[in-house]
Design an enzyme around this catalytic site. Structure first.
Site, short mmCIF file in Angstrom:
data_model
loop_
_atom_site.label_atom_id
_atom_site.label_comp_id
_atom_site.label_asym_id
_atom_site.label_seq_id
_atom_site.Cartn_x
_atom_site.Cartn_y
_atom_site.Cartn_z
N TYR A 37 28.53 89.59 58.21
CA TYR A 37 27.61 88.78 59.01
C TYR A 37 27.42 89.46 60.35
O TYR A 37 28.40 89.91 60.97
CB TYR A 37 28.22 87.38 59.23
N ASP B 157 30.00 96.87 64.01
CA ASP B 157 29.88 95.54 64.59
C ASP B 157 31.29 95.03 64.84
O ASP B 157 31.97 94.53 63.94
CB ASP B 157 29.10 94.61 63.65
N LYS C 138 32.64 87.72 71.42
CA LYS C 138 33.84 86.89 71.28
C LYS C 138 34.90 87.16 72.36
O LYS C 138 34.76 86.67 73.47
CB LYS C 138 34.40 87.04 69.86
N1 PLP Z 1 28.71 89.92 64.35
C1 PLP Z 1 29.88 89.49 63.86
C2 PLP Z 1 30.80 90.47 63.19
C3 PLP Z 1 30.25 88.15 64.00
O1 PLP Z 1 31.43 87.74 63.51
C4 PLP Z 1 29.36 87.27 64.64
C5 PLP Z 1 29.70 85.84 64.76
O2 PLP Z 1 30.60 85.32 64.16
C6 PLP Z 1 28.16 87.76 65.13
C7 PLP Z 1 27.85 89.09 64.97
C8 PLP Z 1 27.21 86.85 65.83
O3 PLP Z 1 27.73 86.48 67.06
P1 PLP Z 1 27.22 85.16 67.82
O4 PLP Z 1 27.69 84.00 67.00
O5 PLP Z 1 27.86 85.25 69.17
O6 PLP Z 1 25.74 85.26 67.87
#
Ligand code: PLP
Length: 437
Positions: free
Chosen positions: A155, A250, A278
């Protein structure tokens, strides 16, 4: 605590959480501001949380729970850590946002660059979604290509192009993709199974000159925790370099969670671009994308790749993030959080063995997932074959025993530097009672 359901013809008394959730559902889809919070994957109704302190949260009915969600990862120093409260309060009293440069933004950038080996320069944004969306734009601009390779079950936020076969809430709700995403937008998104290097090699063989970037969670967390198999990340590094594509890690979830320097430090692999969020926001909305200097210099105003944000780099979020990163860099702190997660995994494994329950606990650093299966989980298809009904029963058993797990079998649980021996004992008691049910 008031009864939650009607039993033996005796009418139940609704809890305050239930009353509030009924009000919420009339006002917000599912009564929540983000889908997985709604408990759809495990059944029942969410607890409405009133406050948190250290490793513990208390709901509006006065139930105190050991928190292993930690706001889905950011709170690696626990709830309301006095140092973060102090840092944020001091900044807040001087003004929350100026839409102009501020010093704390520079200090946080310095610290991120110092800890993430492949980040030489960065841009702050407000969410992980924005960070990844912007990194993809930059990768396309830098290479003059459109294709993005992503992995099923990973994700990367909810931007249109990256919702194809995504993990987290999309997987939890069993949505193949989201309606409202136009096919043209995902036409350049190529999918491969996580840990399947051959599939990526095949994509490069077929259309290597059109692929701008391979985007990967270097430790997957959004299908539950799935570590990279030996050679997987190395192979992605090699394939992208050979074909003139960029490698984007990511690390929104894995950053400061699998290692104090992220997965790139843990595995010693340098991506071209990194997305973060995060932990670096300390529980406030802050995220970033960064990487090699010559790539980041393409971002406006230094370059022509446009990206901006009203509240990006605001001093309140920057101060929270800086305090969070300072706290985990203190001697022994991060190792304490990791040791707690390791001990929790051992407790889960031995209790499951005692009760004859098939369970595979996958953990990297401070992230872990108990999969109800006796098989290792290497990709999304394996993750989906775990016994999700057994997870739901376990989740509710743990909740009844005072432990708050992620309300989905396809998510990661987290520890913090303030999860201590008492918390571990409480966890062990809860695990034994939940598995005995
Ligand atoms: N990328 C990863 C690996 C994530 O775990 C998340 C959210 O859980 C996101 C992107 C998206 O982040 P946000 O919820 O701050 O938009």
């Amino acid at each position: 605590m008031a009864g939650r359901s009607a039993m033996n013809g005796v009418a139940s008394v609704a809890t305050r959480s239930d009353v509030l959730m009924a009000q919420a559902r009339a006002l917000m889809p599912g009564g929540v501001s983000s889908p997985v919070r709604a408990f759809d994957a495990v059944g029942g109704s969410p607890r409405v949380i009133e406050r948190g302190s250290g490793a513990w949260i208390t709901d509006v009915d006065g139930n105190t729970l050991l928190d292993l969600v930690l706001s889905w990862g950011p709170l690696i120093a626990g709830h309301a850590h006095p140092r973060i409260v102090e840092a944020v309060s001091a900044v807040m009293a001087r003004g929350s946002s100026f839409g102009a440069p501020c010093e704390v933004e520079i200090r946080l950038a310095e610290r991120i660059v110092a800890t993430m080996p492949a980040v030489e320069m960065l841009r702050f944004v407000s969410s992980g979604t924005e960070a990844v969306m912007s990194a993809v734009r930059l990768a396309r601009a830098a290479t003059g290509r459109r294709g993005i390779v992503k992995f099923t079950g990973c994700y990367h936020g909810h931007s249109d192009a990256l919702l194809a076969s995504a993990g987290s809430g999309v997987a939890t709700l069993s949505l193949p993709d989201s309606p409202g995403v136009s096919p043209a937008v995902v036409a350049d998104t190529h999918l491969a199974a996580y840990n399947d290097l051959d599939a990526v090699a095949e994509l490069f063989r077929a259309q290597g000159d059109q692929i701008a970037a391979v985007l990967v969670e270097p430790v997957a967390g959004n299908m539950g925790v799935v570590p990279p198999l030996p050679g997987f990340l190395e192979g992605l590094r090699q394939l992208t370099a050979e074909h003139g594509a960029l490698l984007v890690f990511d690390e929104v979830m894995s950053g400061w969670r699998v290692h104090p320097g992220g997965a790139q430090a843990l595995y010693g692999i340098a991506p071209d671009l990194t997305t973060m969020g995060k932990v670096m926001g300390g529980g406030l909305p802050a995220a970033a994308y960064g990487g090699r200097r010559e790539l980041m210099e393409l971002v406006a105003p230094q370059g022509t790749v446009y990206q901006a944000g009203t509240l990006s780099g605001n001093p309140v979020a920057m101060a929270a993030g800086l305090a969070n990163l300072e706290l985990i860099s203190e001697a022994g702190a991060w190792a304490r959080a990791e040791a707690w997660a390791r001990d929790a995994a051992t407790i889960l494994e031995s209790a499951a063995a005692e009760h004859g329950v098939p369970l595979t606990v996958q953990r990297v650093g401070t992230m872990f997932t108990p999969f109800f299966t006796d098989q290792p989980v290497r990709n999304f298809s394996d993750a989906r074959q775990s016994d999700r009904a057994a997870f739901a029963r376990f989740f509710h058993g743990m909740l009844a025993a005072g432990v708050y797990l992620p309300p989905s079998p396809l998510e990661a649980g987290f520890s913090s530097i303030v999860h201590d021996a008492d918390a571990l004992e409480h966890f062990a008691r809860a695990v034994r009672s939940a598995l005995a049910c």
